[in-house]
Design a protein around this motif. Structure first.
Motif, PDB file in Angstrom:
ATOM      1  N   UNK A 135      10.981 -30.567  10.145  1.00 35.72           N
ATOM      2  CA  UNK A 135      10.188 -30.258  11.343  1.00 35.72           C
ATOM      3  C   UNK A 135       9.372 -28.988  11.254  1.00 35.72           C
ATOM      4  N   UNK A 136       9.173 -28.465  10.050  1.00 33.77           N
ATOM      5  CA  UNK A 136       8.375 -27.251   9.892  1.00 33.77           C
ATOM      6  C   UNK A 136       6.919 -27.564   9.578  1.00 33.77           C
ATOM      7  N   UNK A 137       6.111 -26.518   9.543  1.00 30.48           N
ATOM      8  CA  UNK A 137       4.707 -26.621   9.171  1.00 30.48           C
ATOM      9  C   UNK A 137       4.621 -26.280   7.678  1.00 30.48           C
ATOM     10  N   UNK A 138       4.180 -27.242   6.885  1.00 29.56           N
ATOM     11  CA  UNK A 138       4.073 -27.005   5.444  1.00 29.56           C
ATOM     12  C   UNK A 138       2.663 -26.557   5.099  1.00 29.56           C
ATOM     13  N   UNK A 139       2.561 -25.336   4.600  1.00 33.20           N
ATOM     14  CA  UNK A 139       1.258 -24.824   4.181  1.00 33.20           C
ATOM     15  C   UNK A 139       1.207 -24.856   2.653  1.00 33.20           C
ATOM     16  N   UNK A 140       0.448 -25.797   2.124  1.00 31.94           N
ATOM     17  CA  UNK A 140       0.297 -25.903   0.673  1.00 31.94           C
ATOM     18  C   UNK A 140      -0.634 -24.809   0.182  1.00 31.94           C
ATOM     19  N   UNK A 141      -0.353 -24.293  -0.994  1.00 32.34           N
ATOM     20  CA  UNK A 141      -1.073 -23.110  -1.449  1.00 32.34           C
ATOM     21  C   UNK A 141      -1.748 -23.295  -2.795  1.00 32.34           C
ATOM     22  N   UNK A 142      -2.944 -22.745  -2.872  1.00 32.00           N
ATOM     23  CA  UNK A 142      -3.662 -22.679  -4.143  1.00 32.00           C
ATOM     24  C   UNK A 142      -3.639 -21.219  -4.578  1.00 32.00           C
ATOM     25  N   UNK A 143      -3.071 -20.939  -5.747  1.00 39.36           N
ATOM     26  CA  UNK A 143      -3.105 -19.562  -6.249  1.00 39.36           C
ATOM     27  C   UNK A 143      -4.460 -19.325  -6.894  1.00 39.36           C
ATOM     28  N   UNK A 144      -5.145 -18.303  -6.394  1.00 37.30           N
ATOM     29  CA  UNK A 144      -6.488 -18.036  -6.883  1.00 37.30           C
ATOM     30  C   UNK A 144      -6.445 -17.068  -8.061  1.00 37.30           C
ATOM     31  N   UNK A 145      -7.231 -17.383  -9.051  1.00 37.34           N
ATOM     32  CA  UNK A 145      -7.389 -16.455 -10.165  1.00 37.34           C
ATOM     33  C   UNK A 145      -8.721 -16.797 -10.820  1.00 37.34           C
ATOM     34  N   UNK A 146      -9.153 -15.968 -11.742  1.00 44.81           N
ATOM     35  CA  UNK A 146     -10.388 -16.306 -12.452  1.00 44.81           C
ATOM     36  C   UNK A 146     -10.060 -16.515 -13.925  1.00 44.81           C
ATOM     37  N   UNK A 147     -10.686 -17.515 -14.501  1.00 43.35           N
ATOM     38  CA  UNK A 147     -10.566 -17.797 -15.930  1.00 43.35           C
ATOM     39  C   UNK A 147     -11.541 -18.924 -16.199  1.00 43.35           C
ATOM     40  N   UNK A 148     -11.795 -19.238 -17.461  1.00 39.39           N
ATOM     41  CA  UNK A 148     -12.715 -20.349 -17.737  1.00 39.39           C
ATOM     42  C   UNK A 148     -12.221 -21.668 -17.140  1.00 39.39           C
ATOM     43  N   UNK A 150     -10.383 -21.916 -14.182  1.00 39.08           N
ATOM     44  CA  UNK A 150     -10.274 -21.900 -12.726  1.00 39.08           C
ATOM     45  C   UNK A 150     -11.645 -21.949 -12.051  1.00 39.08           C
ATOM     46  N   UNK A 151     -12.242 -23.139 -12.014  1.00 40.16           N
ATOM     47  CA  UNK A 151     -13.557 -23.323 -11.398  1.00 40.16           C
ATOM     48  C   UNK A 151     -13.388 -23.767  -9.948  1.00 40.16           C
ATOM     49  N   UNK A 152     -14.454 -23.608  -9.164  1.00 42.01           N
ATOM     50  CA  UNK A 152     -14.443 -24.049  -7.767  1.00 42.01           C
ATOM     51  C   UNK A 152     -14.072 -25.531  -7.713  1.00 42.01           C
ATOM     52  N   UNK A 153     -14.670 -26.296  -8.608  1.00 43.48           N
ATOM     53  CA  UNK A 153     -14.421 -27.730  -8.645  1.00 43.48           C
ATOM     54  C   UNK A 153     -12.924 -28.044  -8.814  1.00 43.48           C
ATOM     55  N   UNK A 154     -12.280 -27.338  -9.735  1.00 38.07           N
ATOM     56  CA  UNK A 154     -10.848 -27.572  -9.954  1.00 38.07           C
ATOM     57  C   UNK A 154     -10.003 -27.139  -8.753  1.00 38.07           C
ATOM     58  N   UNK A 155     -10.404 -26.036  -8.122  1.00 33.95           N
ATOM     59  CA  UNK A 155      -9.664 -25.581  -6.937  1.00 33.95           C
ATOM     60  C   UNK A 155      -9.796 -26.600  -5.802  1.00 33.95           C
ATOM     61  N   UNK A 156     -11.004 -27.138  -5.634  1.00 36.40           N
ATOM     62  CA  UNK A 156     -11.215 -28.120  -4.564  1.00 36.40           C
ATOM     63  C   UNK A 156     -10.371 -29.372  -4.830  1.00 36.40           C
ATOM     64  N   UNK A 334      -2.327 -19.010 -21.764  1.00 34.32           N
ATOM     65  CA  UNK A 334      -3.026 -20.127 -21.115  1.00 34.32           C
ATOM     66  C   UNK A 334      -3.487 -19.822 -19.701  1.00 34.32           C
ATOM     67  N   UNK A 335      -3.819 -18.545 -19.437  1.00 31.07           N
ATOM     68  CA  UNK A 335      -4.368 -18.104 -18.156  1.00 31.07           C
ATOM     69  C   UNK A 335      -3.510 -18.433 -16.931  1.00 31.07           C
TER      70      UNK A 335
END
Ligand code: CO
Length: 448
Positions: A135-148, A150-156, A334-335
């Motif tokens: 019964x909780x609120x599940x907030x899924x998370x994307x860990x942000x970082x920069x590397x070759x 970690x593109x916007x496309x992959x994050x989306x 491996x970043x």
């Protein structure tokens, strides 16, 4: 327009500025005020709070949570969970993950922000599933970082996968404060075009980018941000709640926060900050703006850990060398995003590489396990030489590690016996066996 603000003073600000040494009694008397300030949520548990309670504060972390809940009745309580690693540094079996999540919600948590350091979503799916079931609120998370990689496309894509998993909202976690305003705009825009769930942005003031990054994120449609009351804001903590509220209000964006109550909360925390500076627990170094982070990508908590580690080894003068070694180690691994436990693993390895005078002369057990695949799939490729050095011709594991683990809860319950008075105690014992046991023994002694 309405923007949700989460207050982090009890958890992330406390963790990033002073290694989570705020005791419950330090903030007990301000909790009702916090409840009346109009926050969307209050982050107050998880991350390092659990560890710190047992190890340094002599507090039962569950009791701390129940006490907070008894005083913060209207505002949602939020915690940070390291996916399959729970609040620790290694993966736990699924039965323990389910029990821990269920107990967290039963003891007062409303929103669980769940991440995996490698963004390997197999490591968060059980925690997400249990949060929803309890019964909780599940907030899924994307860990942000920069590397070759970690593109916007992959994050989306990750955002879409999280939505498909059934999360209630999505958080982008920029633990190092390295996300620039344009990156935030593009990322949020991309996510908003692809997913329907609310998007929350979490960053740190470390490099000074945070407030402008928040503003551009909000322009792109971000639904919520994390801030810390001003006396515990800035540096490796979050941007100031009052400042963001002021700027947003001018732009016609409602936060629902009450300025007079924020002032009272800040007046309460000001002398506490002074007390911790005097005690040497709050280092001035982490209060400033540190643009080196844009090069090294070192999150706040990692920097303060690194400082105390080097201080212990009488090697503070090697800090710059270690900071330069970190991106090298990260690339070779491996970043991985630098977030717990990867930040500690990369930090310790980088420090060892510098202090030993020979790179990878020693490799920690954790880094070895990571190379074997026990933490999940790394974002990029691990340096083949390093793989060879550790695996000696063996293959990395592609299976989800937790699937190879035996259930642990009942076994641990037997093991700790009468010292544990509840299932929550058993979970404390599973998470931090030695510190929990010492805590239980002291507790029993005190009640004799
Ligand atoms: Co953080």
């Amino acid at each position: 327009m309405k923007l949700n603000i989460t207050e982090t003073v009890l958890r992330d600000a406390n963790q990033s500025l002073m290694a989570t040494r705020l005791a419950y009694k330090d903030f007990e008397h301000i909790l009702e005020k916090i409840d009346n300030a109009g926050y969307y949520s209050v982050e107050c548990w998880g991350g390092a709070t659990f560890d710190s309670c047992l190890r340094f504060l002599d507090e039962d972390p569950w009791e701390r949570l129940r006490n907070i809940k008894a005083r913060i009745k209207k505002t949602k309580l939020q915690m940070l969970l390291r996916g399959q690693n729970l609040l620790g540094y290694k993966p736990y079996p699924d039965d323990v993950v389910r029990k821990f999540v269920d107990c967290s919600i039963k003891n007062g948590i409303d929103i669980i922000r769940i991440f995996d350091a490698l963004n390997d979503l197999r490591n968060i799916e059980v925690a997400v599933d249990q949060t929803l079931k309890s019964g909780g609120h599940a907030q899924g998370t994307i860990c942000y970082t920069t590397s070759p990689i970690h593109t916007i496309e992959n994050f989306v894509k990750l955002g879409k996968q999280l939505e498909d998993m059934g999360v209630d909202s999505i958080a982008i976690k920029d633990m190092s404060g390295i996300m620039g305003p344009q990156e935030a705009y593009d990322l949020i825009k991309g996510l908003k075009e692809t997913v329907k769930k609310p998007i929350f942005l979490h960053t740190h003031s470390t490099t000074g980018l945070a407030p402008i990054t928040y503003f551009k994120a909000i322009e792109a449609g971000c639904d919520g941000i994390d801030c810390a009351i001003s006396s515990f804001s800035g540096g490796t903590s979050q941007p100031a709640t009052e400042t963001l509220h002021y700027a947003l209000k001018q732009s016609g964006i409602e936060t629902g926060l009450k300025e007079d109550v924020l002032k009272e909360i800040n007046d309460f925390f000001k002398p506490l900050k002074e007390k911790f500076i005097q005690a040497g627990l709050l280092n001035y170094y982490i209060l400033g703006t540190e643009t080196d982070g844009l090069v090294y990508q070192v999150p706040g908590g990692m920097l303060s850990n690194l400082l105390s580690q080097l201080k212990e080894q009488n090697a503070l003068d090697r800090l710059d060398d270690v900071l330069q070694e970190i991106p090298r180690v990260r690339k070779e691994l491996g970043y991985p995003p630098l977030v717990t436990p990867m930040s500690q693993m990369v930090g310790v390895q980088a420090a060892a590489n510098v202090i030993m005078g020979e790179r990878y002369k020693t490799i920690s057990r954790e880094v070895r396990a990571y190379i074997k695949g026990n933490y999940g799939t790394p974002p990029g490729e691990i340096d083949p030489e390093l793989v060879d050095k550790v695996l000696k011709g063996k293959k990395t594991m592609t299976q989800r590690f937790a699937d190879t683990m035996e259930p642990q809860f009942e076994k641990a319950k037997q093991e700790i016996g009468n010292l544990a008075r509840s299932d929550e105690d058993v979970l404390s014992y599973i998470a931090f066996p030695q510190y929990a046991k010492e805590f239980f023994e002291k507790r029993a002694e005190a009640q004799k």
